[in-house]
Design an enzyme around this catalytic site. Structure first.
Site, short mmCIF file in Angstrom:
data_model
loop_
_atom_site.label_atom_id
_atom_site.label_comp_id
_atom_site.label_asym_id
_atom_site.label_seq_id
_atom_site.Cartn_x
_atom_site.Cartn_y
_atom_site.Cartn_z
N HIS A 176 29.89 -22.47 -35.60
CA HIS A 176 30.64 -22.61 -34.34
C HIS A 176 30.03 -21.79 -33.20
O HIS A 176 29.79 -22.31 -32.10
CB HIS A 176 32.10 -22.17 -34.50
CG HIS A 176 32.83 -22.86 -35.63
ND1 HIS A 176 32.47 -24.08 -36.10
CD2 HIS A 176 33.91 -22.48 -36.36
CE1 HIS A 176 33.30 -24.43 -37.09
NE2 HIS A 176 34.18 -23.47 -37.26
N GLU A 204 40.24 -13.98 -33.51
CA GLU A 204 41.48 -14.54 -34.08
C GLU A 204 42.41 -13.40 -34.46
O GLU A 204 41.97 -12.38 -34.99
CB GLU A 204 41.15 -15.36 -35.33
CG GLU A 204 40.28 -16.56 -35.05
CD GLU A 204 39.89 -17.31 -36.31
OE1 GLU A 204 40.61 -18.24 -36.68
OE2 GLU A 204 38.89 -16.93 -36.94
N LYS A 232 38.36 -11.75 -37.48
CA LYS A 232 39.76 -12.03 -37.84
C LYS A 232 40.57 -10.74 -37.73
O LYS A 232 40.01 -9.65 -37.74
CB LYS A 232 39.83 -12.59 -39.26
CG LYS A 232 39.19 -13.97 -39.37
CD LYS A 232 39.73 -14.75 -40.54
CE LYS A 232 39.06 -16.11 -40.68
NZ LYS A 232 39.59 -17.14 -39.81
N ARG A 266 41.98 -32.46 -58.85
CA ARG A 266 42.18 -32.27 -60.30
C ARG A 266 43.62 -32.48 -60.76
O ARG A 266 43.88 -32.85 -61.88
CB ARG A 266 41.72 -30.87 -60.70
CG ARG A 266 40.25 -30.83 -61.03
CD ARG A 266 39.82 -29.46 -61.37
NE ARG A 266 40.27 -28.51 -60.36
CZ ARG A 266 39.95 -27.24 -60.33
NH1 ARG A 266 39.20 -26.73 -61.26
NH2 ARG A 266 40.38 -26.44 -59.38
N ASP A 308 31.02 -18.25 -42.00
CA ASP A 308 32.20 -19.07 -41.72
C ASP A 308 32.19 -19.60 -40.29
O ASP A 308 32.47 -20.78 -40.06
CB ASP A 308 33.47 -18.23 -41.96
CG ASP A 308 34.75 -19.04 -41.85
OD1 ASP A 308 34.76 -20.20 -42.32
OD2 ASP A 308 35.75 -18.52 -41.31
N LYS A 334 31.13 -27.68 -43.31
CA LYS A 334 30.39 -26.44 -43.28
C LYS A 334 31.15 -25.40 -44.12
O LYS A 334 32.33 -25.62 -44.35
CB LYS A 334 30.19 -25.92 -41.84
CG LYS A 334 31.41 -26.01 -40.96
CD LYS A 334 32.20 -24.84 -40.57
CE LYS A 334 32.39 -23.62 -41.34
NZ LYS A 334 33.73 -23.03 -41.19
C1 BG6 Z 1 36.96 -22.73 -39.37
C2 BG6 Z 1 36.87 -21.45 -40.13
O1 BG6 Z 1 35.75 -23.46 -39.49
O2 BG6 Z 1 37.20 -22.46 -38.02
C3 BG6 Z 1 38.13 -20.64 -39.96
O3 BG6 Z 1 36.66 -21.73 -41.51
C4 BG6 Z 1 38.44 -20.45 -38.49
O4 BG6 Z 1 38.04 -19.39 -40.61
C5 BG6 Z 1 38.44 -21.79 -37.81
O5 BG6 Z 1 39.74 -19.85 -38.39
C6 BG6 Z 1 38.62 -21.66 -36.31
O6 BG6 Z 1 38.73 -22.97 -35.82
P1 BG6 Z 1 39.80 -23.36 -34.73
O7 BG6 Z 1 39.61 -24.82 -34.55
O8 BG6 Z 1 41.14 -22.98 -35.29
O9 BG6 Z 1 39.43 -22.56 -33.52
#
Ligand code: BG6
Length: 478
Positions: free
Chosen positions: A257, A233, A341, A57, A252, A165
């Site tokens: 994942h 994390e 997190k 934008r 998320d 995603k």
């Molecule tokens: C992302 C999430 O898909 O994957 C994040 O949106 C997450 O919240 C991240 O931190 C982790 O991915 P990576 O590659 O840093 O392990």
């Protein structure tokens, strides 16, 4: 994996390509896409003629956007020489517009045709949706109605769409999104991203499982006691509050994942050369997930004060799920999926505990005088790639006693070997047309079918945890 890959790679280099990034000034573009494209560029892994169009934008000129890209790369610690970065940024142009306005797509069409004219041929077109999921529908619609996906004939050149995603918010919205997407475009044009499938360390699960007899022969519930997957994390939600608050940890990283790691760990043996058989094997595992026996959702203290987060938000920043798979291979094997997190550790790994064969050592030695531990295989994906296997060995000394020792393999690429990061792989695979590391609609739906019931706050209330906690279940169990 695909036998035609090297052929496709050569074709790729000779085929001019335009990459249009919806969300060209957004977080994903800045943190992942610019640097991934630059790495590919520096390694000669992009088409000889290519163009990137950022769409957003903000009002920016091409020149200002090139400066924006260069600055983003710099702030992310880009270590390429200035002249490479400059040459790279010269490939970028910019289009200001709204994604729910057909004029934007008309203007984009003009830029695409302009590139076709300048190269004297119909060029490949890749559309990357690096935007919040609520904008997908309108982009699908206008890409379709403005016929931008049909500018290529699909024979000498192609059009593909890369969708990030989370794909939907739950099963119902994902089904509606999928129906819309598939009614407008062909499956071979659709690349649904889960960047974990594009990580070398995670793809290594397939090699470990199927290329090593010692593991391949014992990879089932008769030999394996339990499986645990962790995606911990230390970082918190930080500047992503407005995105994250509408999503939460289950959507998320859980729906995608974590479940994709589980799928690779537990899928049946297959012909890994075949894109479809791999996608079908992963989908079959996800379909066999049973309703969890335990679910914990957590939120770290201080999350609600994050910019963009609702003051009384119930969004989880942590989850732990205990479940099983209803298949002959895995029935009754406990599976734990955990992610969060602001935790104490930054670690992404899998722990596979083998069954203890209680009487074997005693029978051989005629002694019961030892303590024994199960074999445990740990596959750590990050921060380092490391594989360890605990084995029991004889303790030095007069008596027969056992001790547990670790076999360890550090599996990091040599410094002089090009090891593409996940987003490089995502972009590269899409350009060469390899869908192996992208999820099918069936996988997406199976994952949502499992996750959706857990999103209900009444089913799984929220537990608070202090940032830096080791995990949340300890708070509950004690
Ligand atoms: C992302 C999430 O898909 O994957 C994040 O949106 C997450 O919240 C991240 O931190 C982790 O991915 P990576 O590659 O840093 O392990």
């Amino acid at each position: 994996m695909d036998k035609n890959l090297s052929l496709r790679q050569n074709q790729m280099e000779e085929s001019p390509t335009v990459i249009s990034i919806f969300g060209g000034t957004g977080d994903l573009a800045q943190t992942k896409l610019f640097s991934a494209l630059l790495d590919l560029f520096a390694h000669g892994a992009l088409p000889n003629k290519f163009k990137v169009i950022g769409i957003s934008r903000k009002n920016l000129s091409d020149q200002e956007y090139q400066t924006f890209v260069a600055d983003s790369l710099k702030s992310k610690g880009c270590d390429y020489r200035g002249e490479i970065v400059k040459k790279f940024c010269d490939h970028f142009s910019y289009l200001a517009g709204n994604f729910d306005d057909e004029v934007t797509f008309h203007c984009l069409g003009e830029s695409l045709k302009e590139f076709d004219r300048s190269t004297g041929q119909c060029t490949n077109k890749l559309f990357y949706l690096a935007v919040p999921p609520n904008l997908y529908r309108s982009i699908f619609r206008y890409l379709d109605e403005s016929k931008l996906m049909k500018l290529c004939d699909g024979v000498t050149s192609w059009s593909r769409i890369l969708v990030e995603k989370p794909f939907g918010r739950d099963l119902a919205t994902a089904e509606a999104l999928e129906k819309d997407l598939c009614s407008r475009f062909l499956e071979e044009q659709i690349y649904r991203i889960d960047h974990y499938l594009a990580k070398d360390a995670i793809e290594n699960i397939i090699a470990l499982r199927f290329a090593n007899t010692v593991l391949a022969d014992s990879w089932h519930g008769e030999q394996i006691e339990s499986i645990k997957i962790r995606l911990f994390e230390t970082k918190d939600v930080s500047s992503r509050g407005s995105f994250y608050d509408g999503v939460g940890a289950l959507r998320d990283v859980g729906q995608n994942h974590v479940l994709q790691i589980l799928a690779l760990l537990t899928m049946d043996p297959l012909d890994i050369e075949k894109v479809d058989s791999l996608r079908q094997a992963r989908a079959a595992v996800l379909r066999s997930l049973t309703a969890p026996t335990k679910v914990i959702r957590g939120q770290y203290v201080g999350y609600q004060e994050t910019k963009g987060v609702e003051p009384n938000s119930n969004t989880e920043t942590y989850f732990k799920i205990e479940t099983k798979l209803d298949t002959d291979r895995w029935r009754n094997v406990p599976i734990t999926l955990e992610a969060g997190k602001a935790l104490a550790q930054n670690i992404n790994d899998v722990v596979v505990t083998f069954k203890d064969r209680k009487n074997s050592a005693a029978a051989t030695t005629g002694s019961n005088n030892f303590s024994r531990q199960s074999n445990i295989l740990t596959i750590q994906f990050s921060p380092e790639q490391r594989i360890t296997l605990t084995v029991s060995v004889k303790k030095p000394g007069f008596s027969f006693a056992l001790e547990s020792r670790e076999l360890e393999l550090m599996h990091s690429p040599a410094l002089d070997v090009y090891s593409p990061e996940a987003y490089e792989r995502v972009l590269y695979d899409c350009i060469v047309g390899d869908q192996t590391r992208f999820v099918s609609g069936q996988e997406v739906m199976a994952a949502w079918r499992f996750i959706t019931p857990l999103l209900e706050e009444t089913v799984t209330p929220l537990v608070k945890y202090e940032p830096g906690s080791a995990g949340v279940d300890t708070l509950i169990d004690n």
